[in-house]
Design a protein around this motif. Sequence first.
Motif, PDB file in Angstrom:
ATOM      1  N   GLU A  18     -22.319  10.403 -13.085  1.00  5.07           N
ATOM      2  CA  GLU A  18     -22.278  11.594 -13.946  1.00  5.07           C
ATOM      3  C   GLU A  18     -22.576  12.863 -13.157  1.00  5.07           C
ATOM      4  O   GLU A  18     -21.973  13.903 -13.401  1.00  5.07           O
ATOM      5  N   ARG A  19     -23.508  12.768 -12.231  1.00  3.88           N
ATOM      6  CA  ARG A  19     -23.914  13.947 -11.454  1.00  3.88           C
ATOM      7  C   ARG A  19     -22.741  14.503 -10.654  1.00  3.88           C
ATOM      8  O   ARG A  19     -22.503  15.705 -10.638  1.00  3.88           O
ATOM      9  N   MET A  20     -21.980  13.605 -10.031  1.00  3.82           N
ATOM     10  CA  MET A  20     -20.836  14.039  -9.225  1.00  3.82           C
ATOM     11  C   MET A  20     -19.561  14.184 -10.059  1.00  3.82           C
ATOM     12  O   MET A  20     -18.592  14.762  -9.599  1.00  3.82           O
ATOM     13  N   GLY A  21     -19.564  13.619 -11.263  1.00  5.73           N
ATOM     14  CA  GLY A  21     -18.372  13.677 -12.096  1.00  5.73           C
ATOM     15  C   GLY A  21     -17.254  12.784 -11.587  1.00  5.73           C
ATOM     16  O   GLY A  21     -16.080  13.147 -11.620  1.00  5.73           O
ATOM     17  N   ILE A  22     -17.643  11.599 -11.102  1.00  4.29           N
ATOM     18  CA  ILE A  22     -16.668  10.675 -10.505  1.00  4.29           C
ATOM     19  C   ILE A  22     -16.759   9.301 -11.162  1.00  4.29           C
ATOM     20  O   ILE A  22     -17.843   8.766 -11.369  1.00  4.29           O
ATOM     21  N   VAL A  23     -15.595   8.761 -11.468  1.00  2.00           N
ATOM     22  CA  VAL A  23     -15.461   7.367 -11.879  1.00  2.00           C
ATOM     23  C   VAL A  23     -14.895   6.633 -10.668  1.00  2.00           C
ATOM     24  O   VAL A  23     -13.900   7.065 -10.080  1.00  2.00           O
ATOM     25  N   ARG A  24     -15.534   5.542 -10.310  1.00  2.04           N
ATOM     26  CA  ARG A  24     -15.083   4.738  -9.172  1.00  2.04           C
ATOM     27  C   ARG A  24     -14.604   3.390  -9.694  1.00  2.04           C
ATOM     28  O   ARG A  24     -15.352   2.685 -10.364  1.00  2.04           O
ATOM     29  N   THR A  25     -13.343   3.068  -9.414  1.00  2.00           N
ATOM     30  CA  THR A  25     -12.840   1.734  -9.724  1.00  2.00           C
ATOM     31  C   THR A  25     -12.738   0.987  -8.404  1.00  2.00           C
ATOM     32  O   THR A  25     -12.103   1.459  -7.462  1.00  2.00           O
ATOM     33  N   VAL A  26     -13.388  -0.156  -8.336  1.00  2.00           N
ATOM     34  CA  VAL A  26     -13.393  -0.966  -7.119  1.00  2.00           C
ATOM     35  C   VAL A  26     -12.618  -2.246  -7.415  1.00  2.00           C
ATOM     36  O   VAL A  26     -13.018  -3.050  -8.252  1.00  2.00           O
ATOM     37  N   ARG A  27     -11.518  -2.412  -6.714  1.00  2.00           N
ATOM     38  CA  ARG A  27     -10.658  -3.587  -6.899  1.00  2.00           C
ATOM     39  C   ARG A  27     -11.165  -4.708  -5.999  1.00  2.00           C
ATOM     40  O   ARG A  27     -11.404  -4.497  -4.810  1.00  2.00           O
ATOM     41  N   SER A  28     -11.328  -5.897  -6.570  1.00  2.00           N
ATOM     42  CA  SER A  28     -11.771  -7.056  -5.792  1.00  2.00           C
ATOM     43  C   SER A  28     -10.611  -7.612  -4.968  1.00  2.00           C
ATOM     44  O   SER A  28      -9.482  -7.141  -5.064  1.00  2.00           O
ATOM     45  N   ASP A  29     -10.902  -8.661  -4.228  1.00  2.00           N
ATOM     46  CA  ASP A  29      -9.865  -9.294  -3.398  1.00  2.00           C
ATOM     47  C   ASP A  29      -9.156 -10.438  -4.130  1.00  2.00           C
ATOM     48  O   ASP A  29      -8.320 -11.116  -3.552  1.00  2.00           O
ATOM     49  N   LYS A  30      -9.464 -10.629  -5.416  1.00  2.00           N
ATOM     50  CA  LYS A  30      -8.842 -11.724  -6.176  1.00  2.00           C
ATOM     51  C   LYS A  30      -7.403 -11.357  -6.542  1.00  2.00           C
ATOM     52  O   LYS A  30      -7.178 -10.370  -7.219  1.00  2.00           O
ATOM     53  N   PRO A  31      -6.438 -12.167  -6.112  1.00  2.00           N
ATOM     54  CA  PRO A  31      -5.045 -11.889  -6.486  1.00  2.00           C
ATOM     55  C   PRO A  31      -4.792 -12.232  -7.958  1.00  2.00           C
ATOM     56  O   PRO A  31      -5.464 -13.088  -8.533  1.00  2.00           O
ATOM     57  N   PHE A  32      -3.833 -11.542  -8.549  1.00  2.00           N
ATOM     58  CA  PHE A  32      -3.438 -11.841  -9.923  1.00  2.00           C
ATOM     59  C   PHE A  32      -2.604 -13.112  -9.918  1.00  2.00           C
ATOM     60  O   PHE A  32      -1.675 -13.243  -9.134  1.00  2.00           O
ATOM     61  N   ASP A  33      -2.944 -14.043 -10.822  1.00  2.00           N
ATOM     62  CA  ASP A  33      -2.231 -15.317 -10.896  1.00  2.00           C
ATOM     63  C   ASP A  33      -0.893 -15.202 -11.606  1.00  2.00           C
ATOM     64  O   ASP A  33      -0.004 -16.018 -11.385  1.00  2.00           O
TER      65      ASP A  33
END
Length: 132
Positions: A18-33
């Motif tokens: 909230e302080r920086m006004g940033i949403v971080r999406t972190v994608r894992s290494d799991k491939p989509f089946d």
Amino acid sequence: MSDRQVFQDEYFTVLVDERMGIVRTVRSDKPFDSIAELEGVFGRLGTALDALGRSRYGLLADLRSVPGRNDPEFETTMERLRPLWVGGFRKVGVLVRSSVGVMQIQRHARRDGFQRLISRDEDELLNYLTQD
């Protein structure tokens, strides 16, 4: 960053600073089946991001762990689903691991029409996302 986790599944973790006004999406290494699984995950991710009020934030999409994939069915589906992920944010920065990743995301950006900064340098992206 003083992050608050707002969503997590096997594929994505969503953190808010909230302080920086940033949403971080972190994608894992799991491939989509499957494509159906991909669509379900992006539906849930989109709902979680919508609940935050996207226009208030910059988005940092961390793709450093993502396994490369560019088969035609996946590419076509991602073109349709990417707006559920990156659409509506004040600014978008994409953190990648390699030059190949930069080129792939640049190709996506041209197709999508969503402006974004693509870099291997997290500090560069954070500076971009926090500037008016």
